[in-house]
Design a protein around this motif. Structure first.
Motif, PDB file in Angstrom:
ATOM      1  N   SER A  19       0.886  -1.266   0.044  1.00 52.23           N
ATOM      2  CA  SER A  19      -0.268  -0.280  -0.009  1.00 52.23           C
ATOM      3  C   SER A  19       0.884   1.772   0.135  1.00 52.23           C
ATOM      4  N   LEU A  42       8.777  -8.581  -1.983  1.00 46.59           N
ATOM      5  CA  LEU A  42       8.650  -8.647  -0.693  1.00 46.59           C
ATOM      6  C   LEU A  42       8.305 -10.439   0.279  1.00 46.59           C
ATOM      7  N   ARG A  48      15.094  -7.171   2.567  1.00 43.68           N
ATOM      8  CA  ARG A  48      16.221  -7.316   3.323  1.00 43.68           C
ATOM      9  C   ARG A  48      17.484  -7.789   2.593  1.00 43.68           C
ATOM     10  N   VAL A  61       9.565  -1.058   1.147  1.00 38.36           N
ATOM     11  CA  VAL A  61       9.639  -0.204  -0.078  1.00 38.36           C
ATOM     12  C   VAL A  61       8.444   1.148   0.487  1.00 38.36           C
ATOM     13  N   GLU A  73      10.182   6.097   3.300  1.00 39.24           N
ATOM     14  CA  GLU A  73       9.582   6.811   3.601  1.00 39.24           C
ATOM     15  C   GLU A  73       8.097   7.685   2.958  1.00 39.24           C
TER      16      GLU A  73
HETATM   17  N1  LIG Z   1       6.188   4.473   6.957  1.00 38.74           N
HETATM   18  C1  LIG Z   1       6.835   3.839   5.625  1.00 38.74           C
HETATM   19  C2  LIG Z   1       6.087   2.237   6.008  1.00 38.74           C
HETATM   20  C3  LIG Z   1       6.894   1.336   4.934  1.00 38.74           C
HETATM   21  C4  LIG Z   1       6.427  -0.091   4.707  1.00 38.74           C
HETATM   22  O1  LIG Z   1       5.490  -0.769   6.054  1.00 38.74           O
HETATM   23  N2  LIG Z   1       6.706  -0.554   3.617  1.00 38.74           N
HETATM   24  C5  LIG Z   1       6.214  -2.580   4.025  1.00 38.74           C
HETATM   25  C6  LIG Z   1       5.214  -2.378   2.491  1.00 38.74           C
HETATM   26  S1  LIG Z   1       4.069  -1.761   2.315  1.00 38.74           S
HETATM   27  C7  LIG Z   1       7.001  -3.463   3.474  1.00 38.74           C
HETATM   28  O2  LIG Z   1       7.851  -2.698   2.993  1.00 38.74           O
HETATM   29  N3  LIG Z   1       7.343  -3.945   4.457  1.00 38.74           N
HETATM   30  C8  LIG Z   1       8.319  -4.914   4.389  1.00 38.74           C
HETATM   31  C9  LIG Z   1       8.512  -6.126   5.831  1.00 38.74           C
HETATM   32  O3  LIG Z   1       7.533  -5.861   6.278  1.00 38.74           O
HETATM   33  O4  LIG Z   1       9.125  -6.915   5.612  1.00 38.74           O
HETATM   34  C10 LIG Z   1       6.032   3.889   4.616  1.00 38.74           C
HETATM   35  O5  LIG Z   1       5.735   4.935   4.327  1.00 38.74           O
HETATM   36  O6  LIG Z   1       7.439   4.088   3.369  1.00 38.74           O
END
Ligand SMILES: N[C@@H](CCC(=O)N[C@@H](CS)C(=O)NCC(=O)O)C(=O)O
Length: 220
Positions: A19, A42, A48, A61, A73
């Motif tokens: 999202s 992911l 990672r 991302v 961010e």
């Molecule tokens: N605060 C960050 C949040 C980014 C985020 O949580 N991205 C998620 C996908 S929506 C992610 O990369 N998750 C990988 C994980 O949790 O390992 C932003 O707004 O960019």
């Protein structure tokens, strides 16, 4: 920064169903900024990898490489795009209105999405082995965020219109609509929040939302 770095086409490191990535793809489409999308898988843990951690030490991302700047961010990216590409604005002009739109954004970006992102849900799964017992986690935090968002939309001082803040799509919509998809993936009925559901339906009819939507980037 070299002139080449400034002139080259932006590169977006993203994941199709993320999202936070959709927010940025949507802003780029809305403002007509041509970019190169690069998928970070992911589900395979590519966020990672040493290569990606170099781009974003948080292992997440989106990351946008633009004007020689490698920026993570999503809100920082959206604000940068708004400041450098003011055409087709995604924030209203008046400070009070901008503050309200930013408040709506933060409900999703700071107080909802981070509590149910992949790494958090993976950790919850380590702590609670029964899927039925851990399911309410994401539901609880998404519902809390949507309850607050819907309440703000219903206040007397909220401008009328089909979007989160009046007639025009703003950053608030770019945060809200992708979170509706997350909500459904977690089994919530977005119809519980009628204003939010109506905003989602309206925004999903726009060309920029459709061009940037997860389905448009789904692999293979
Ligand atoms: N605060 C960050 C949040 C980014 C985020 O949580 N991205 C998620 C996908 S929506 C992610 O990369 N998750 C990988 C994980 O949790 O390992 C932003 O707004 O960019």
């Amino acid at each position: 920064m070299t002139q080449n770095a400034r002139d080259s086409r932006p590169v977006l490191y993203h994941y199709w169903r993320s999202s936070s990535s959709w927010r940025v793809r949507w802003a780029l489409s809305h403002k007509g900024i041509d970019y190169t999308p690069v998928a970070v898988d992911l589900l395979k843990g590519a966020q990672r990898s040493p290569e990606h951690l170099q781009r974003n030490p948080l292992g997440a991302v989106p990351v946008l490489n633009i004007d020689g700047l490698e920026l993570g961010e999503s809100m920082a990216i959206l604000e940068y795009l708004e400041e450098t590409h003011p055409e087709r604005p995604l924030l209203p002009a008046a400070p009070r209105a901008r503050a309200r739109v930013r408040q709506l954004c933060q409900i999703i970006v700071a107080d909802t999405q981070p509590l149910q992102n992949l790494s958090v849900l993976e950790h919850v799964a380590e702590l609670v082995s029964d899927p039925e017992q851990r399911r309410p986690w994401a539901e609880r935090y998404i519902a809390r965020g949507f309850d607050g968002y819907e309440a703000l939309l219903r206040r007397d001082d909220a401008p009328a219109g089909p979007c989160s803040f009046g007639d025009e799509v703003t950053l608030a919509d770019l945060c809200l609509v992708p979170q509706c998809l997350n909500a459904r993936r977690q089994g919530l009925d977005v119809g519980r929040w009628p204003r939010i559901a109506a905003i989602e339906a309206h925004c999903l009819r726009t060309a920029a939302a459709q061009a940037s939507a997860p389905e448009a980037f789904k692999p293979g």
